[in-house]
Design a protein around this motif. Structure first.
Motif, mmCIF file in Angstrom:
data_model
loop_
_atom_site.group_PDB
_atom_site.id
_atom_site.type_symbol
_atom_site.label_atom_id
_atom_site.label_comp_id
_atom_site.label_asym_id
_atom_site.label_seq_id
_atom_site.Cartn_x
_atom_site.Cartn_y
_atom_site.Cartn_z
ATOM 1 N N PRO A 75 0.811 -1.226 0.000
ATOM 2 C CA PRO A 75 0.000 0.000 0.000
ATOM 3 C C PRO A 75 0.846 1.278 0.000
ATOM 4 O O PRO A 75 0.399 2.306 -0.510
ATOM 5 C CB PRO A 75 -0.810 -0.100 1.301
ATOM 6 C CG PRO A 75 -0.834 -1.557 1.620
ATOM 7 C CD PRO A 75 0.486 -2.082 1.142
ATOM 8 N N VAL A 76 2.022 1.207 0.544
ATOM 9 C CA VAL A 76 2.932 2.361 0.518
ATOM 10 C C VAL A 76 3.571 2.468 -0.869
ATOM 11 O O VAL A 76 3.682 3.557 -1.431
ATOM 12 C CB VAL A 76 4.022 2.229 1.612
ATOM 13 C CG1 VAL A 76 5.116 3.271 1.444
ATOM 14 C CG2 VAL A 76 3.383 2.325 2.996
ATOM 15 N N TYR A 77 3.958 1.323 -1.396
ATOM 16 C CA TYR A 77 4.631 1.276 -2.694
ATOM 17 C C TYR A 77 3.726 1.760 -3.827
ATOM 18 O O TYR A 77 4.141 2.567 -4.661
ATOM 19 C CB TYR A 77 5.113 -0.152 -2.951
ATOM 20 C CG TYR A 77 5.775 -0.377 -4.275
ATOM 21 C CD1 TYR A 77 6.983 0.244 -4.576
ATOM 22 C CD2 TYR A 77 5.200 -1.206 -5.215
ATOM 23 C CE1 TYR A 77 7.596 0.042 -5.803
ATOM 24 C CE2 TYR A 77 5.812 -1.418 -6.442
ATOM 25 C CZ TYR A 77 7.002 -0.790 -6.721
ATOM 26 O OH TYR A 77 7.609 -0.987 -7.932
ATOM 27 N N ARG A 78 2.502 1.300 -3.855
ATOM 28 C CA ARG A 78 1.535 1.715 -4.870
ATOM 29 C C ARG A 78 0.199 1.963 -4.180
ATOM 30 O O ARG A 78 -0.339 1.057 -3.540
ATOM 31 C CB ARG A 78 1.341 0.627 -5.934
ATOM 32 C CG ARG A 78 2.565 0.370 -6.780
ATOM 33 C CD ARG A 78 2.760 1.481 -7.813
ATOM 34 N NE ARG A 78 3.740 1.112 -8.799
ATOM 35 C CZ ARG A 78 5.025 1.429 -8.749
ATOM 36 N NH1 ARG A 78 5.493 2.109 -7.733
ATOM 37 N NH2 ARG A 78 5.846 1.068 -9.710
ATOM 38 N N HIS A 79 -0.327 3.149 -4.323
ATOM 39 C CA HIS A 79 -1.606 3.478 -3.693
ATOM 40 C C HIS A 79 -2.378 4.455 -4.568
ATOM 41 O O HIS A 79 -1.813 5.098 -5.441
ATOM 42 C CB HIS A 79 -1.380 4.063 -2.290
ATOM 43 C CG HIS A 79 -0.475 5.244 -2.280
ATOM 44 N ND1 HIS A 79 0.888 5.112 -2.179
ATOM 45 C CD2 HIS A 79 -0.722 6.568 -2.382
ATOM 46 C CE1 HIS A 79 1.435 6.308 -2.211
ATOM 47 N NE2 HIS A 79 0.487 7.211 -2.338
ATOM 48 N N ARG A 80 -3.660 4.523 -4.294
ATOM 49 C CA ARG A 80 -4.526 5.453 -5.030
ATOM 50 C C ARG A 80 -4.511 6.834 -4.417
ATOM 51 O O ARG A 80 -4.565 7.835 -5.115
ATOM 52 C CB ARG A 80 -5.964 4.933 -5.049
ATOM 53 C CG ARG A 80 -6.184 3.776 -5.963
ATOM 54 C CD ARG A 80 -7.634 3.363 -6.011
ATOM 55 N NE ARG A 80 -8.473 4.088 -5.067
ATOM 56 C CZ ARG A 80 -9.672 4.559 -5.333
ATOM 57 N NH1 ARG A 80 -10.206 4.347 -6.499
ATOM 58 N NH2 ARG A 80 -10.369 5.182 -4.427
ATOM 59 N N SER A 81 -4.513 6.884 -3.078
ATOM 60 C CA SER A 81 -4.548 8.189 -2.423
ATOM 61 C C SER A 81 -3.910 8.104 -1.042
ATOM 62 O O SER A 81 -3.771 7.018 -0.475
ATOM 63 C CB SER A 81 -5.986 8.706 -2.301
ATOM 64 O OG SER A 81 -6.728 7.888 -1.429
ATOM 65 N N VAL A 82 -3.555 9.268 -0.544
ATOM 66 C CA VAL A 82 -2.989 9.375 0.805
ATOM 67 C C VAL A 82 -3.449 10.689 1.418
ATOM 68 O O VAL A 82 -3.573 11.698 0.720
ATOM 69 C CB VAL A 82 -1.446 9.268 0.788
ATOM 70 C CG1 VAL A 82 -0.814 10.412 0.024
ATOM 71 C CG2 VAL A 82 -0.888 9.205 2.193
ATOM 72 N N GLU A 83 -3.738 10.636 2.695
ATOM 73 C CA GLU A 83 -4.099 11.836 3.442
ATOM 74 C C GLU A 83 -3.311 11.815 4.744
ATOM 75 O O GLU A 83 -3.361 10.829 5.490
ATOM 76 C CB GLU A 83 -5.602 11.842 3.735
ATOM 77 C CG GLU A 83 -6.071 13.095 4.420
ATOM 78 C CD GLU A 83 -7.580 13.103 4.606
ATOM 79 O OE1 GLU A 83 -8.005 13.446 5.717
ATOM 80 O OE2 GLU A 83 -8.299 12.759 3.650
#
Length: 137
Positions: A75-83
């Protein structure tokens, strides 16, 4: 008159402290964002450069580091969004939370630890991922 001066001084010190904390939070967030960008480009050296020496001792070269992130921190390597969320600083250590939505719409909380380098920059010293029971829409 002395009371007004004391209140003004206290307010100035409080604003300065708040501004310094906001600045440290923004700098640490920028480091994590730079590492996300490096992961998106598969730039192992750029991502590795943002890791604290303790991480570099465990993963002695950029390629091994990137392989570990790909395998254990998808999830850190490839993700859709981060907040980004809460930031806390204690001396030369800090923590920052991030809510990440992965490619499968699974929500994760990332608990980052950071350490201040001798030059004053923040480096990433760890990350713990916790899967949420929520899912993104």
């Amino acid at each position: 008159m002395k009371t007004i001066e004391a209140v003004a001084l206290a307010a100035t010190l409080w604003v300065s402290t708040a501004s310094a904390e906001e600045s440290a939070a923004a700098r640490s967030q920028a480091i994590i964002e730079r590492q996300f960008e490096a992961f998106a480009r598969d730039d192992a050296e750029a991502a590795y450069a943002l890791a604290d020496p303790t991480i570099k001792e465990m993963f002695v070269d950029p390629d091994r580091f990137l392989a570990m992130v790909r395998d254990r921190y998808a999830p850190v390597y490839r993700h859709r969004s981060v907040e980004f969320g809460d930031f806390a600083e204690s001396g030369d250590d800090a923590s920052l939370t991030a809510t990440i939505v992965d490619a499968n719409n699974v929500v994760w909380t990332a608990l980052y630890s950071l350490r201040r380098a001798a030059n004053g920059d923040w480096l990433i010293s760890g990350c713990v991922l916790l899967q949420s029971e929520a899912s993104a829409i």
